[in-house]
Design a protein around this motif. Structure first.
Motif, PDB file in Angstrom:
ATOM      1  N   MET A 194      -1.312  11.408 -12.034  1.00 22.94           N
ATOM      2  CA  MET A 194      -0.735  12.155 -10.912  1.00 22.94           C
ATOM      3  C   MET A 194       0.063  11.198 -10.025  1.00 22.94           C
ATOM      4  O   MET A 194      -0.431  10.116  -9.707  1.00 22.94           O
ATOM      5  N   THR A 195       1.250  11.601  -9.658  1.00 24.18           N
ATOM      6  CA  THR A 195       2.096  10.692  -8.871  1.00 24.18           C
ATOM      7  C   THR A 195       1.522  10.492  -7.471  1.00 24.18           C
ATOM      8  O   THR A 195       1.120  11.443  -6.804  1.00 24.18           O
ATOM      9  N   ILE A 196       1.506   9.258  -7.056  1.00 28.78           N
ATOM     10  CA  ILE A 196       1.093   8.923  -5.690  1.00 28.78           C
ATOM     11  C   ILE A 196       2.366   8.662  -4.885  1.00 28.78           C
ATOM     12  O   ILE A 196       3.237   7.899  -5.315  1.00 28.78           O
ATOM     13  N   THR A 197       2.469   9.310  -3.736  1.00 28.21           N
ATOM     14  CA  THR A 197       3.627   9.090  -2.864  1.00 28.21           C
ATOM     15  C   THR A 197       3.129   8.690  -1.486  1.00 28.21           C
ATOM     16  O   THR A 197       2.267   9.374  -0.912  1.00 28.21           O
ATOM     17  N   GLU A 210      -1.348  -2.001  -5.285  1.00 27.46           N
ATOM     18  CA  GLU A 210      -1.054  -3.103  -6.225  1.00 27.46           C
ATOM     19  C   GLU A 210      -2.339  -3.736  -6.734  1.00 27.46           C
ATOM     20  O   GLU A 210      -2.449  -4.076  -7.914  1.00 27.46           O
ATOM     21  N   GLU A 211      -3.323  -3.904  -5.859  1.00 28.14           N
ATOM     22  CA  GLU A 211      -4.599  -4.517  -6.283  1.00 28.14           C
ATOM     23  C   GLU A 211      -5.273  -3.684  -7.360  1.00 28.14           C
ATOM     24  O   GLU A 211      -5.896  -4.236  -8.264  1.00 28.14           O
ATOM     25  N   VAL A 212      -5.173  -2.350  -7.241  1.00 35.24           N
ATOM     26  CA  VAL A 212      -5.873  -1.498  -8.230  1.00 35.24           C
ATOM     27  C   VAL A 212      -4.944  -1.040  -9.350  1.00 35.24           C
ATOM     28  O   VAL A 212      -5.329  -0.250 -10.201  1.00 35.24           O
ATOM     29  N   GLY A 213      -3.701  -1.529  -9.323  1.00 39.49           N
ATOM     30  CA  GLY A 213      -2.787  -1.270 -10.436  1.00 39.49           C
ATOM     31  C   GLY A 213      -2.296   0.156 -10.541  1.00 39.49           C
ATOM     32  O   GLY A 213      -2.052   0.645 -11.645  1.00 39.49           O
ATOM     33  N   GLN A 214      -2.137   0.812  -9.404  1.00 44.36           N
ATOM     34  CA  GLN A 214      -1.631   2.190  -9.425  1.00 44.36           C
ATOM     35  C   GLN A 214      -0.158   2.225  -9.030  1.00 44.36           C
ATOM     36  O   GLN A 214       0.198   1.736  -7.944  1.00 44.36           O
ATOM     37  N   PRO A 215       0.693   2.808  -9.870  1.00 46.32           N
ATOM     38  CA  PRO A 215       2.107   2.950  -9.476  1.00 46.32           C
ATOM     39  C   PRO A 215       2.236   3.972  -8.347  1.00 46.32           C
ATOM     40  O   PRO A 215       1.379   4.858  -8.210  1.00 46.32           O
ATOM     41  N   TYR A 216       3.274   3.832  -7.569  1.00 40.33           N
ATOM     42  CA  TYR A 216       3.449   4.757  -6.444  1.00 40.33           C
ATOM     43  C   TYR A 216       4.919   4.912  -6.118  1.00 40.33           C
ATOM     44  O   TYR A 216       5.740   4.062  -6.467  1.00 40.33           O
ATOM     45  N   GLU A 217       5.199   6.017  -5.441  1.00 35.73           N
ATOM     46  CA  GLU A 217       6.556   6.235  -4.941  1.00 35.73           C
ATOM     47  C   GLU A 217       6.517   6.198  -3.422  1.00 35.73           C
ATOM     48  O   GLU A 217       5.461   6.407  -2.820  1.00 35.73           O
ATOM     49  N   GLN A 262       2.832   9.601  12.405  1.00 36.02           N
ATOM     50  CA  GLN A 262       2.982   8.175  12.093  1.00 36.02           C
ATOM     51  C   GLN A 262       3.094   7.963  10.583  1.00 36.02           C
ATOM     52  O   GLN A 262       2.926   8.893   9.792  1.00 36.02           O
ATOM     53  N   ILE A 263       3.368   6.718  10.221  1.00 34.95           N
ATOM     54  CA  ILE A 263       3.277   6.300   8.817  1.00 34.95           C
ATOM     55  C   ILE A 263       2.135   5.297   8.751  1.00 34.95           C
ATOM     56  O   ILE A 263       1.784   4.695   9.779  1.00 34.95           O
ATOM     57  N   PRO A 264       1.530   5.075   7.579  1.00 37.57           N
ATOM     58  CA  PRO A 264       1.841   5.723   6.316  1.00 37.57           C
ATOM     59  C   PRO A 264       1.029   6.998   6.114  1.00 37.57           C
ATOM     60  O   PRO A 264       0.001   7.203   6.754  1.00 37.57           O
ATOM     61  N   THR A 265       1.526   7.840   5.176  1.00 39.71           N
ATOM     62  CA  THR A 265       0.719   8.931   4.644  1.00 39.71           C
ATOM     63  C   THR A 265       0.576   8.680   3.144  1.00 39.71           C
ATOM     64  O   THR A 265       1.262   7.817   2.578  1.00 39.71           O
ATOM     65  N   TYR A 266      -0.286   9.465   2.539  1.00 39.58           N
ATOM     66  CA  TYR A 266      -0.594   9.285   1.109  1.00 39.58           C
ATOM     67  C   TYR A 266      -0.733  10.666   0.494  1.00 39.58           C
ATOM     68  O   TYR A 266      -1.514  11.489   0.981  1.00 39.58           O
ATOM     69  N   GLU A 267       0.029  10.927  -0.550  1.00 37.96           N
ATOM     70  CA  GLU A 267      -0.079  12.212  -1.252  1.00 37.96           C
ATOM     71  C   GLU A 267      -0.359  11.963  -2.729  1.00 37.96           C
ATOM     72  O   GLU A 267       0.280  11.095  -3.347  1.00 37.96           O
ATOM     73  N   GLU A 268      -1.282  12.738  -3.226  1.00 34.10           N
ATOM     74  CA  GLU A 268      -1.666  12.628  -4.645  1.00 34.10           C
ATOM     75  C   GLU A 268      -2.036  14.042  -5.071  1.00 34.10           C
ATOM     76  O   GLU A 268      -3.108  14.543  -4.679  1.00 34.10           O
ATOM     77  N   GLY A 269      -1.148  14.724  -5.774  1.00 35.38           N
ATOM     78  CA  GLY A 269      -1.389  16.135  -6.096  1.00 35.38           C
ATOM     79  C   GLY A 269      -1.498  16.932  -4.801  1.00 35.38           C
ATOM     80  O   GLY A 269      -0.652  16.811  -3.923  1.00 35.38           O
ATOM     81  N   PHE A 275      -4.016  10.542   5.750  1.00 36.30           N
ATOM     82  CA  PHE A 275      -3.398   9.607   6.696  1.00 36.30           C
ATOM     83  C   PHE A 275      -4.499   8.655   7.137  1.00 36.30           C
ATOM     84  O   PHE A 275      -5.649   8.820   6.737  1.00 36.30           O
ATOM     85  N   GLU A 276      -4.166   7.653   7.913  1.00 35.76           N
ATOM     86  CA  GLU A 276      -5.056   6.563   8.341  1.00 35.76           C
ATOM     87  C   GLU A 276      -5.237   5.569   7.189  1.00 35.76           C
ATOM     88  O   GLU A 276      -5.818   5.890   6.144  1.00 35.76           O
ATOM     89  N   THR A 277      -4.784   4.358   7.441  1.00 38.87           N
ATOM     90  CA  THR A 277      -4.823   3.366   6.364  1.00 38.87           C
ATOM     91  C   THR A 277      -6.245   3.088   5.878  1.00 38.87           C
ATOM     92  O   THR A 277      -6.459   2.842   4.689  1.00 38.87           O
ATOM     93  N   GLY A 278      -7.214   3.128   6.809  1.00 37.00           N
ATOM     94  CA  GLY A 278      -8.595   2.885   6.390  1.00 37.00           C
ATOM     95  C   GLY A 278      -9.044   3.918   5.365  1.00 37.00           C
ATOM     96  O   GLY A 278      -9.659   3.582   4.347  1.00 37.00           O
ATOM     97  N   ALA A 279      -8.712   5.185   5.645  1.00 33.98           N
ATOM     98  CA  ALA A 279      -9.117   6.265   4.739  1.00 33.98           C
ATOM     99  C   ALA A 279      -8.394   6.141   3.400  1.00 33.98           C
ATOM    100  O   ALA A 279      -8.980   6.388   2.334  1.00 33.98           O
TER     101      ALA A 279
END
Ligand SMILES: N[C@@H](CCC(=O)N[C@@H](CS)C(=O)NCC(=O)O)C(=O)O
Length: 217
Positions: free
Chosen positions: A1-4, A29-36, A58-65, A70-74
C-alpha cells in the motif's frame, strides 16, 4: 500500500532537515518502506482538505490506504510497531524505547522549540535579552540529565531505537544554539544519528525538495 507523507513546499529552514517531515522520512528509511511526498504550501496547510488530515494545519501527515495520521510521535510509533528495526523484540525493551520516544517529544523538545521561537520571532521584543538566557538554561536543564544518562553509551537503551530516532531529531533543533557543544557526549550522539545511512537518505530527500536538485549518490 502506498505511503504518502506531507512536507513543506518550501521549508523555512531552507533544507537543514529541521522540518518534522525529516524524522518521518528517517523512520521510513530505517524500516525500508518506500514513500511518496505531497508538498503543501503554508496556505494549503490551513485549507479544509489538509485540515481533514491534520486538525492543527501542520506537516507532516501520513496516509496509508484509509489510515491517516498526524503527530510525528504517532507516525514513528506506527512504523516501529509494524516493521522491524525501530523497537526491540522483548516487551520490556520495547516499553523502555517507547518511554524514550515520549521523553524526546514531551520533555526535551518543548524547551528547545521555545528557544528556537525566541530566536526567530522575539528578537525585537524589549524583554528578549532578559528572557533568552532563561530559555537557554531551560534547555540546559534537560540536556544535562540526558547527557548523564547517556554517559559513554552509543544509544539511550542498548541498540538504536525509535527513541533514539526521535531524540536525535529533537536535538538537531538545538544544534545551532551551540548549547549541545557543552555536552560532548550528546554532540557525539547527534553525530552518530546523523551518520546513519537512513538519516542521510532522509536528509538528502528533503534537501532536494528545497534546492530543486535531485539527491546525489
Ligand atoms: N507535534 C507536531 C508538531 C508539528 C509541527 O510543528 N509542524 C511544523 C513544521 S515542523 C508546522 O507544520 N508548522 C507550520 C504551522 O504550524 O503552521 C509533530 O510532532 O508532528
Amino acid at each position: 500500500m502506498t505511503i504518502t507523507i506531507t512536507a513543506f513546499e518550501r521549508s523555512p529552514d531552507g533544507g537543514k532537515g529541521l522540518a518534522r517531515d525529516t524524522r518521518v522520512r528517517w523512520a521510513l528509511e530505517e524500516v525500508g518502506q518506500p514513500y511518496e511526498v505531497r508538498l503543501v504550501s503554508f496556505g494549503a496547510m490551513k485549507e479544509p482538505a489538509h485540515l481533514a488530515l491534520h486538525p492543527f494545519g501542520q506537516i507532516p501527515t501520513y496516509e496509508e490506504g484509509d489510515l491517516a495520521l498526524f503527530e510525528t510521535g504517532a507516525i514513528v510509533f506506527h512504523l516501529a510497531e509494524r516493521h522491524a528495526g525501530l523497537l526491540p523484540d522483548d516487551a520490556k525493551g520495547r516499553a523502555r524505547a517507547i518511554t524514550w520516544m515520549f521523553a524526546a517529544l514531551n520533555t526535551v523538545e518543548p524547551p528547545i522549540v521555545e528557544l528556537g521561537f525566541a530566536r526567530l520571532f522575539e528578537r525585537d521584543k524589549p524583554w528578549h535579552a532578559e528572557r533568552f538566557p532563561v530559555l537557554e538554561d531551560r534547555v540546559r536543564g534537560r540536556l544535562k540529565p540526558l547527557s548523564v544518562r547517556l554517559g559513554a553509551a552509543d544509544w539511550l537503551d542498548g541498540a538504536f531505537s525509535a527513541g533514539d530516532l526521535l531524540m536525535v531529531s529533537v536535538l538537531l533543533r538545538a544544534k545551532s544554539s551551540g548549547i549541545l557543544d557543552e555536552f560532548p557526549n550528546l554532540a557525539a550522539y547527534l553525530a552518530r544519528g546523523e551518520a546513519r545511512p537512513a538519516y542521510q537518505r532522509a536528509f538528502a530527500a528533503q534537501l532536494a525538495v528545497n534546492t530543486g536538485k535531485p539527491p546525489s549518490g
